[in-house]
Design an enzyme around this catalytic site. Structure first.
Site, short mmCIF file in Angstrom:
data_model
loop_
_atom_site.label_atom_id
_atom_site.label_comp_id
_atom_site.label_asym_id
_atom_site.label_seq_id
_atom_site.Cartn_x
_atom_site.Cartn_y
_atom_site.Cartn_z
N ASP A 241 33.84 -9.37 2.14
CA ASP A 241 32.49 -9.62 2.32
C ASP A 241 32.04 -7.85 0.82
O ASP A 241 32.81 -7.51 0.57
CB ASP A 241 31.97 -8.07 3.44
CG ASP A 241 30.23 -9.08 3.70
OD1 ASP A 241 29.24 -8.94 2.73
OD2 ASP A 241 29.94 -9.71 4.78
N TYR B 50 15.29 -20.75 -0.56
CA TYR B 50 16.80 -21.40 0.52
C TYR B 50 17.07 -22.80 0.02
O TYR B 50 18.24 -23.34 0.66
CB TYR B 50 16.45 -20.14 2.12
CG TYR B 50 17.94 -20.21 2.97
CD1 TYR B 50 18.73 -20.16 2.48
CD2 TYR B 50 17.17 -21.00 4.31
CE1 TYR B 50 20.00 -19.83 3.79
CE2 TYR B 50 18.14 -21.21 5.10
CZ TYR B 50 19.34 -20.62 4.81
OH TYR B 50 20.22 -20.53 5.75
C1 AKB Z 1 17.01 -19.15 8.10
O1 AKB Z 1 15.50 -18.80 9.01
O2 AKB Z 1 16.65 -18.94 6.88
C2 AKB Z 1 18.14 -19.25 9.45
C3 AKB Z 1 18.27 -20.54 9.19
C4 AKB Z 1 17.39 -21.74 9.87
O3 AKB Z 1 18.77 -21.33 8.65
N1 AKB Z 1 18.40 -18.75 10.65
#
Ligand code: AKB
Length: 313
Positions: A36, A144
């Site tokens: 890490d 993300y």
């Molecule tokens: C998040 O909430 O970003 C994560 C996911 C659902 O990938 N737990």
């Protein structure tokens, strides 16, 4: 007997720390190298080999692979949904570059197998919300989610083009009493148990009827080991598999807690994470994972709630 040498990158995080302990149990302590960017507070660096490494530094990752003659890499380092919205450029760099590094090492024949986590965040507001199919519209609206969807495409590309054996799961929200999550939208479903124990009340950052797919960590770890141990020809999807166990709302988890802890109270103060949650599916169809490599979940909301409260008490 031939041994499998494993490197876990991001071993001190929510999934990494439990995965490291499980893999050490299966493959032997000295065969599982945890790494890490910092040591963190988890046991992983005290219970076996541990290395500090920056997942974005190709040479450093390559040196570790070479030093330990690594066969398999589990790349768990990532910025999650809520944190990534605050630092989009860094999230994109970390989530994508770290993946390219291990894919390229595998392409060069230096790694035999890769596990890379995807997420329900690959779906977006235009995706069918209920029983979301494996193959469907995917227009993620978070940094993300965009990075995970792009990552999935690259995994499939490296498999088709270079034969890289990369395997992946779209995790739902994960719930564990051992390691806290860091920076996700589904984190409320962990926080709520901690607060139930300490204060018998909780203020939720999502609204009461926000339904999201969730999973107990024991099931998630079993799925991760399961897909990696499956026969290569059974892994027919090389982007990422839908994976499911349960779906619930903040109101429903609060009701499950109240059954175990009389007087528990929940209130709601939605913040910026509400928009992220609203863009995600509320339930997932994971029939491909069940058919291809025999996925089955064990925990539902009731059994998970009992485990969480017992272990946190
Ligand atoms: C998040 O909430 O970003 C994560 C996911 C659902 O990938 N737990």
């Amino acid at each position: 007997m031939e041994t499998t040498k494993i490197l876990i990158i991001g071993a001190c995080g929510q999934i990494g720390s439990e995965l490291t302990l499980k893999l050490r149990e299966i493959y032997g302590i000295d065969n599982v190298i945890a790494s890490d960017i910092r040591k963190g507070e988890q046991e992983v660096f005290q219970t076996g080999p541990f290395e500090l490494v920056d997942a974005m530094n190709f040479d450093a990752v390559a040196a570790l692979v070479d030093k330990y003659k690594i066969d398999e890499v589990y790349l768990m380092a990532a910025l999650l949904s809520a944190t990534a919205e605050k630092n989009p450029a860094f999230a994109w760099d970390l989530n994508m570059n770290s993946l390219f590094h291990v894919l390229n090492l595998a392409k060069e024949g230096k790694i035999k197998k890769i596990f890379w986590p995807s997420s329900i965040a690959v779906f977006g507001p235009t995706t069918p919300k209920h029983n979301t199919p494996q193959y469907t519209v995917m227009e993620p609206s978070t940094v993300y989610g965009i990075s995970k969807q792009a990552g999935e495409r690259w995994c499939e590309y490296y498999f088709n083009k270079y034969g890289v054996d990369v395997r992946s799961i779209r995790y739902p929200g994960l719930i564990s009493w051992k390691t806290p999550p860091g920076g996700g939208t589904t984190d409320y479903a962990v926080d709520i148990y901690y607060k139930a124990i300490s204060d018998n009340k909780y203020t939720c950052f999502l609204s009461e009827n926000t339904e999201l797919p969730m999973m107990y960590m024991d099931d998630a770890i079993r799925a991760t080991v399961g897909i990696m141990q499956a026969e290569k020809e059974n892994i027919r999807i090389r982007s990422s598999y839908n994976l499911a166990a349960m779906s619930f709302t903040p109101k429903e988890i609060a009701e499950a807690i109240t059954k175990e802890k009389a007087g528990f109270e929940i209130s709601y103060q939605p913040d910026f994470r509400q928009a992220i949650a609203d863009s995600w599916p509320s339930s997932i169809n994971d029939s491909s994972a069940r058919e291809d490599w025999g996925w089955e979940h064990d925990f539902d909301l009731e059994s998970m709630t009992k485990e969480m409260l017992k272990n946190l008490s």
